[in-house]
Enzyme design. Sequence first.
Site, PDB file in Angstrom:
ATOM      1  N   LYS A   1       0.842  -1.205   0.000  1.00 22.99           N
ATOM      2  CA  LYS A   1       0.000   0.000   0.000  1.00 22.99           C
ATOM      3  C   LYS A   1       0.873   1.249   0.000  1.00 22.99           C
ATOM      4  O   LYS A   1       0.595   2.215  -0.708  1.00 22.99           O
ATOM      5  CB  LYS A   1      -0.944  -0.018   1.215  1.00 22.99           C
ATOM      6  CG  LYS A   1      -2.043  -1.071   1.081  1.00 22.99           C
ATOM      7  CD  LYS A   1      -2.792  -1.307   2.378  1.00 22.99           C
ATOM      8  CE  LYS A   1      -3.819  -2.425   2.191  1.00 22.99           C
ATOM      9  NZ  LYS A   1      -4.546  -2.755   3.421  1.00 22.99           N
TER      10      LYS A   1
ATOM     11  N   GLN B   1      -4.373  -1.604   9.823  1.00 21.34           N
ATOM     12  CA  GLN B   1      -4.200  -2.851   9.073  1.00 21.34           C
ATOM     13  C   GLN B   1      -4.649  -4.068   9.899  1.00 21.34           C
ATOM     14  O   GLN B   1      -4.251  -4.220  11.056  1.00 21.34           O
ATOM     15  CB  GLN B   1      -2.722  -3.013   8.654  1.00 21.34           C
ATOM     16  CG  GLN B   1      -2.446  -4.239   7.817  1.00 21.34           C
ATOM     17  CD  GLN B   1      -3.170  -4.230   6.476  1.00 21.34           C
ATOM     18  OE1 GLN B   1      -3.116  -3.263   5.739  1.00 21.34           O
ATOM     19  NE2 GLN B   1      -3.867  -5.307   6.167  1.00 21.34           N
TER      20      GLN B   1
ATOM     21  N   ASP C   1     -11.037   2.896   4.763  1.00 24.47           N
ATOM     22  CA  ASP C   1     -11.450   1.492   4.642  1.00 24.47           C
ATOM     23  C   ASP C   1     -12.971   1.360   4.632  1.00 24.47           C
ATOM     24  O   ASP C   1     -13.504   0.277   4.387  1.00 24.47           O
ATOM     25  CB  ASP C   1     -10.874   0.665   5.803  1.00 24.47           C
ATOM     26  CG  ASP C   1      -9.662  -0.156   5.381  1.00 24.47           C
ATOM     27  OD1 ASP C   1      -9.522  -0.420   4.176  1.00 24.47           O
ATOM     28  OD2 ASP C   1      -8.872  -0.523   6.267  1.00 24.47           O
TER      29      ASP C   1
END
Length: 292
Positions: free
Chosen positions: A50, A94, A117
Site C-alpha cells: 500500500k 491494518q 477502509d
Amino acid sequence: MGARVLAGASAAGALLTQASRRASSLSIRPHLVLIRAGTDPASLSYIRGKQRQAEITGLRTTVHALPESVTLPELLTLLATLNADSGVHGILVQLPLPPHLPVAPLHEAVDPRKDVDGFHPLNVGRLWSGTRAVDAPVLAPCTPLGVLALLRHHGIPVAGRRAVVVGRSDIVGRPMAAVLLGADATVTVVHRRSTDLAALTREADVLVVAAGQPWLITADMVRPGATVVDVGIHRISGEGQPVRLTGDVHPEVAGVAGALTPVPGGVGPLTVAQLMLNTVLAAERQVNWNVV
Ligand code: NAD
C-alpha cells in the site's frame, strides 16, 4: 473453451490514473496514515504494498509500526491525535490485529471523514442507504468497490442479474452485497450456515466468492457461462517448494465459467488501487467540502 480471464492490472491501472489525476488537482498532497501492530507477515507485506503504491500515485504516507503489546487505550489515543491533525486525510488500521485488540472500537474511533477502509458505522450506513447511489462519494470498503470496478472495466453487466456472494464478513461479503445491490443486481448472500451451497451458487450469473476456504467452489457449483470473481487468497507452501498463492475457487471452474478472475492478479490489485482512490476522495471531502 476456457473462461475469459478477468485480469486486475488494467482495471487497477485505470483507477490509479484517476486517483493520481485527482490528487494532483488538489491544493494539498493527500496524506495516508497506515497503522499496524505486531509482526504478522501478511500485514507487513500488505502495508509495504500500500505504501509503495501510494508513493507512486503521488500520495504522502506515514506508517506507525506498533509493538504486539500495544493496548487499546494507546491505539485510541493515537487515533484521536490523527483525527485532530488537519494534515492527515486518510487513516487505515491494518488487519489482522493481535488477538487482544478488539476491532470494532478501533473502527468506530476513526473520524468518518478519514475512514478510507469504509468500516466506520456511519459509512457502513451510508453504503446501505438506498438514497446513496454506488457512484456517489461514499467511503466504502476497498475490495467490494474494487470488484465492481473490475466487472465494469471488463464490460460484465450487473444490473438486473442474479448475483450470489459467498461470505458475509464486514470486510468483504456484506459490503459486496451492498455494492451489488446498489448496482441493481438481485443479490443473495450465502454463508457458513447456509444449506445446499451448490444449489445457491448455481443460481448466479455473477458469483463472488469470499469464504476464505481454499478451492471451496468446484465446477459443479457454477452455472455454465457465469462470471466468477475469486476474492480468496491463500498461501500454500509445501516442503521445499516456493510459496504459491491460490484462491477460494478450484482451477477446474475455468472449464465451466464464462469469465473468471485469476489468483494472484485478479481482485488483489483492485483493492490497493481503490484504497488510493478512497484516500483522494477523503482528501477532496476535507479540503473542498469540509463535511462529515
Ligand atoms: P472471513 O473469514 O472474515 O469471512 C468468511 C466468510 O465466509 C464468513 O462469513 C463465513 O460464513 C463464510 N464461509 C466460510 N466457509 C464457508 C462455506 N463452507 N460455505 C459458505 N460460506 C462460508 O474472511 P474475509 O475477511 O471475508 O476474507 C475472505 C477471503 O478473501 C480470505 O481468503 C481473504 O484472505 C481474502 N481477501 C482478499 C482480499 C483481496 O484484496 N483480494 C481482501 C480481503 C480479503
